[in-house]
Design an enzyme around this catalytic site. Sequence first.
Site, short mmCIF file in Angstrom:
data_model
loop_
_atom_site.label_atom_id
_atom_site.label_comp_id
_atom_site.label_asym_id
_atom_site.label_seq_id
_atom_site.Cartn_x
_atom_site.Cartn_y
_atom_site.Cartn_z
N SER A 53 0.83 -1.19 0.00
CA SER A 53 0.00 0.00 0.00
C SER A 53 0.87 1.25 0.00
O SER A 53 1.94 1.27 -0.61
CB SER A 53 -0.97 -0.05 1.19
OG SER A 53 -0.27 -0.24 2.41
N ASP B 119 3.61 12.07 9.36
CA ASP B 119 2.24 12.49 9.64
C ASP B 119 1.53 11.55 10.62
O ASP B 119 0.32 11.57 10.74
CB ASP B 119 1.42 12.57 8.34
CG ASP B 119 1.43 11.25 7.56
OD1 ASP B 119 1.86 10.22 8.12
OD2 ASP B 119 1.01 11.24 6.39
N HIS C 175 2.76 7.69 7.76
CA HIS C 175 3.72 7.45 6.69
C HIS C 175 5.14 7.80 7.13
O HIS C 175 5.34 8.56 8.08
CB HIS C 175 3.31 8.23 5.45
CG HIS C 175 1.95 7.89 4.96
ND1 HIS C 175 0.86 8.72 5.16
CD2 HIS C 175 1.48 6.79 4.30
CE1 HIS C 175 -0.22 8.16 4.64
NE2 HIS C 175 0.13 6.99 4.12
#
Length: 263
Positions: free
Chosen positions: A14, A187, A190
């Site tokens: 992902s 963040d 990530h």
Amino acid sequence: MIGPGRPLFVLFGSSIVQMSFKVGGWGSILADLYARKADILLRGYGGWNSRNALEVLNEIFPKDAALQPSLVIVYYGGNDAMQPHPSGLGPHVPLPEYIDNMKKIALHLKSLSDKTRIIFLTSPPVDEAMIHQHFGNVFDKHPRTNESCRIYSEALVELGKQLDIKVVNLWTAFQHRDDWAAAYLMDGIHLSSGGSRVVAKEILEVIKEAEWEPSLYWMKMPVEYSDDSPYYPVGPDDKSTTNVSDHVSRWQVEWTDHNNLKL
């Protein structure tokens, strides 16, 4: 397909994978170290969970492909581990189904060839306060929690033991220092460049220590077009040239000794 043929490494997952080729990303680090030795192919899809992965598994990794990957690095779990949304929509996958999905992925990849090696990456930890700071209330109805990431990560590690597959536990690897969120996340979810360095280090250590034949460690793989050439830079004797085909650049030197890598 262009020649000459090189070993193929596929990064499948992902957003942690999709973003890995940015400047300082762990995918770009691997691509740099494996230059002239292996092709690093990116198959990253932000927002996906293990259900999405199963839907395209045969398309991305067809069993009748002329060239099968030498290594597949798989990351799914962070989105699966999100809490269920009241609507029933969203990325959450219940833990038993997630493990079953990852098992199906592993068995399919194992069936590609007897030389296809696999590394699973667990979810890294998440920082819930940082997530709220960056994303506001977006995830209030289906939040990400660090505890859920831990549970899914430990379950994937256990699956790896059952299937004899290498697993990098990023949830544990990131938390060797108290300020891990500030150091390794941009963040709350990530990876920063610091986090990517941890991922690259852990992957390289697994590859180096694995008893795979042939070795897939970057320092042990053959170099493409390694013959001497009269067109290389002239050496100090003014009579011969210096073969630079396997030259380790100054920014790569630190990766030759993972134990002393600054993280």
